[in-house]
Motif scaffolding. Structure first.
Motif, PDB file in Angstrom:
ATOM      1  N   UNK A  53       0.827  -1.215   0.000  1.00  0.00           N
ATOM      2  CA  UNK A  53       0.000   0.000   0.000  1.00  0.00           C
ATOM      3  C   UNK A  53       0.856   1.258   0.000  1.00  0.00           C
ATOM      4  N   UNK A  54       1.982   1.225   0.700  1.00  0.00           N
ATOM      5  CA  UNK A  54       2.874   2.385   0.688  1.00  0.00           C
ATOM      6  C   UNK A  54       3.420   2.625  -0.720  1.00  0.00           C
ATOM      7  N   UNK A  55       3.808   1.566  -1.394  1.00  0.00           N
ATOM      8  CA  UNK A  55       4.310   1.693  -2.763  1.00  0.00           C
ATOM      9  C   UNK A  55       3.236   2.158  -3.722  1.00  0.00           C
ATOM     10  N   UNK A  56       2.034   1.638  -3.559  1.00  0.00           N
ATOM     11  CA  UNK A  56       0.914   2.046  -4.404  1.00  0.00           C
ATOM     12  C   UNK A  56       0.605   3.525  -4.204  1.00  0.00           C
ATOM     13  N   UNK A  57       0.604   3.972  -2.951  1.00  0.00           N
ATOM     14  CA  UNK A  57       0.352   5.392  -2.661  1.00  0.00           C
ATOM     15  C   UNK A  57       1.414   6.279  -3.293  1.00  0.00           C
ATOM     16  N   UNK A  58       2.664   5.873  -3.211  1.00  0.00           N
ATOM     17  CA  UNK A  58       3.747   6.660  -3.811  1.00  0.00           C
ATOM     18  C   UNK A  58       3.596   6.722  -5.326  1.00  0.00           C
ATOM     19  N   UNK A  59       3.212   5.617  -5.934  1.00  0.00           N
ATOM     20  CA  UNK A  59       3.019   5.597  -7.385  1.00  0.00           C
ATOM     21  C   UNK A  59       1.869   6.521  -7.792  1.00  0.00           C
ATOM     22  N   UNK A  60       0.784   6.502  -7.020  1.00  0.00           N
ATOM     23  CA  UNK A  60      -0.350   7.383  -7.314  1.00  0.00           C
ATOM     24  C   UNK A  60       0.035   8.849  -7.152  1.00  0.00           C
ATOM     25  N   UNK A  61       0.824   9.156  -6.131  1.00  0.00           N
ATOM     26  CA  UNK A  61       1.297  10.526  -5.939  1.00  0.00           C
ATOM     27  C   UNK A  61       2.171  10.973  -7.103  1.00  0.00           C
ATOM     28  N   UNK A  62       3.003  10.061  -7.614  1.00  0.00           N
ATOM     29  CA  UNK A  62       3.859  10.393  -8.753  1.00  0.00           C
ATOM     30  C   UNK A  62       3.003  10.684  -9.989  1.00  0.00           C
ATOM     31  N   UNK A  63       1.968   9.895 -10.220  1.00  0.00           N
ATOM     32  CA  UNK A  63       1.072  10.136 -11.352  1.00  0.00           C
ATOM     33  C   UNK A  63       0.376  11.483 -11.177  1.00  0.00           C
ATOM     34  N   UNK A  64      -0.042  11.778  -9.947  1.00  0.00           N
ATOM     35  CA  UNK A  64      -0.698  13.054  -9.665  1.00  0.00           C
ATOM     36  C   UNK A  64       0.249  14.226  -9.926  1.00  0.00           C
ATOM     37  N   UNK A  65       1.494  14.094  -9.493  1.00  0.00           N
ATOM     38  CA  UNK A  65       2.473  15.166  -9.741  1.00  0.00           C
ATOM     39  C   UNK A  65       2.689  15.350 -11.238  1.00  0.00           C
ATOM     40  N   UNK A  66       2.795  14.257 -11.971  1.00  0.00           N
ATOM     41  CA  UNK A  66       2.970  14.355 -13.423  1.00  0.00           C
ATOM     42  C   UNK A  66       1.768  15.032 -14.071  1.00  0.00           C
ATOM     43  N   UNK A  67       0.579  14.702 -13.600  1.00  0.00           N
ATOM     44  CA  UNK A  67      -0.634  15.270 -14.176  1.00  0.00           C
ATOM     45  C   UNK A  67      -0.741  16.766 -13.931  1.00  0.00           C
ATOM     46  N   UNK A  68      -0.137  17.257 -12.860  1.00  0.00           N
ATOM     47  CA  UNK A  68      -0.260  18.670 -12.520  1.00  0.00           C
ATOM     48  C   UNK A  68       0.985  19.486 -12.846  1.00  0.00           C
ATOM     49  N   UNK A  69       1.926  18.929 -13.562  1.00  0.00           N
ATOM     50  CA  UNK A  69       3.088  19.710 -13.961  1.00  0.00           C
ATOM     51  C   UNK A  69       2.638  20.791 -14.922  1.00  0.00           C
ATOM     52  N   UNK A  71       0.743  23.323 -14.255  1.00  0.00           N
ATOM     53  CA  UNK A  71      -0.544  23.927 -13.930  1.00  0.00           C
ATOM     54  C   UNK A  71      -0.390  25.266 -13.226  1.00  0.00           C
ATOM     55  N   UNK A  72       0.805  25.621 -12.865  1.00  0.00           N
ATOM     56  CA  UNK A  72       1.026  26.880 -12.170  1.00  0.00           C
ATOM     57  C   UNK A  72       1.399  26.645 -10.730  1.00  0.00           C
ATOM     58  N   UNK A  73       1.444  27.727  -9.936  1.00  0.00           N
ATOM     59  CA  UNK A  73       1.852  27.607  -8.539  1.00  0.00           C
ATOM     60  C   UNK A  73       0.900  26.719  -7.757  1.00  0.00           C
ATOM     61  N   UNK A  74       1.488  25.953  -6.828  1.00  0.00           N
ATOM     62  CA  UNK A  74       0.669  25.120  -5.960  1.00  0.00           C
ATOM     63  C   UNK A  74       0.411  23.741  -6.514  1.00  0.00           C
ATOM     64  N   UNK A  75       0.947  23.431  -7.688  1.00  0.00           N
ATOM     65  CA  UNK A  75       0.763  22.108  -8.269  1.00  0.00           C
ATOM     66  C   UNK A  75       2.112  21.522  -8.585  1.00  0.00           C
ATOM     67  N   UNK A  76       2.102  20.214  -8.769  1.00  0.00           N
ATOM     68  CA  UNK A  76       3.336  19.542  -9.138  1.00  0.00           C
ATOM     69  C   UNK A  76       4.177  19.213  -7.933  1.00  0.00           C
ATOM     70  N   UNK A  77       5.468  19.121  -8.128  1.00  0.00           N
ATOM     71  CA  UNK A  77       6.389  18.725  -7.073  1.00  0.00           C
ATOM     72  C   UNK A  77       6.312  19.724  -5.935  1.00  0.00           C
ATOM     73  N   UNK A  78       6.157  19.226  -4.728  1.00  0.00           N
ATOM     74  CA  UNK A  78       6.137  20.083  -3.547  1.00  0.00           C
ATOM     75  C   UNK A  78       4.763  20.555  -3.146  1.00  0.00           C
ATOM     76  N   UNK A  79       3.689  20.133  -3.826  1.00  0.00           N
ATOM     77  CA  UNK A  79       2.364  20.612  -3.470  1.00  0.00           C
ATOM     78  C   UNK A  79       1.670  19.715  -2.447  1.00  0.00           C
ATOM     79  N   UNK A  80       2.275  18.622  -2.084  1.00  0.00           N
ATOM     80  CA  UNK A  80       1.698  17.717  -1.102  1.00  0.00           C
ATOM     81  C   UNK A  80       1.902  18.313   0.289  1.00  0.00           C
TER      82      UNK A  80
END
Length: 99
Positions: A53-69, A71-80
């Motif tokens: 589950x930890x690995x799955x969560x990390x993979x989902x977060x990576x997909x989310x970061x990629x999807x929001x690259x 998008x402007x401030x507050x998205x992408x790397x560091x928005x968690x």
């Protein structure tokens, strides 16, 4: 232009394509990750459930970061928020364990 600049210039279009695919298919990717995690958890009889589950969560977060690259401030790397991202955003809750 240095080697690193040259590589960045060549990878730019690929990065945009990956971001676009993650935006359009993020839900399907997440569902696939959940199904794969469930199968692995069943095959290992729950022995590695937390790690899976930890690995799955990390993979989902990576997909989310990629999807929001891009998008402007507050998205992408560091928005968690759990990782010092945008203040005022509630932290994500992990999915319930599957049996």
């Amino acid at each position: 232009m240095g080697l690193l600049d040259n590589m960045k210039a060549r990878l730019g279009p690929a990065k945009e394509k990956v971001s676009d695919l993650a935006q359009r298919h993020g839900g399907s990717i997440g569902q696939g990750l959940d199904r794969a995690a469930k199968v692995v958890d069943e095959k290992t009889k729950g022995k590695y459930r937390e790690k899976i589950h930890a690995g799955t969560d990390k993979a989902k977060e990576a997909v989310d970061r990629l999807a929001h690259q891009g998008d402007g401030p507050g998205h992408g790397v560091g928005s968690d928020p759990a990782r010092g991202g945008e203040p005022g955003t509630p932290p994500r809750t992990p999915p319930p364990p599957t049996s």
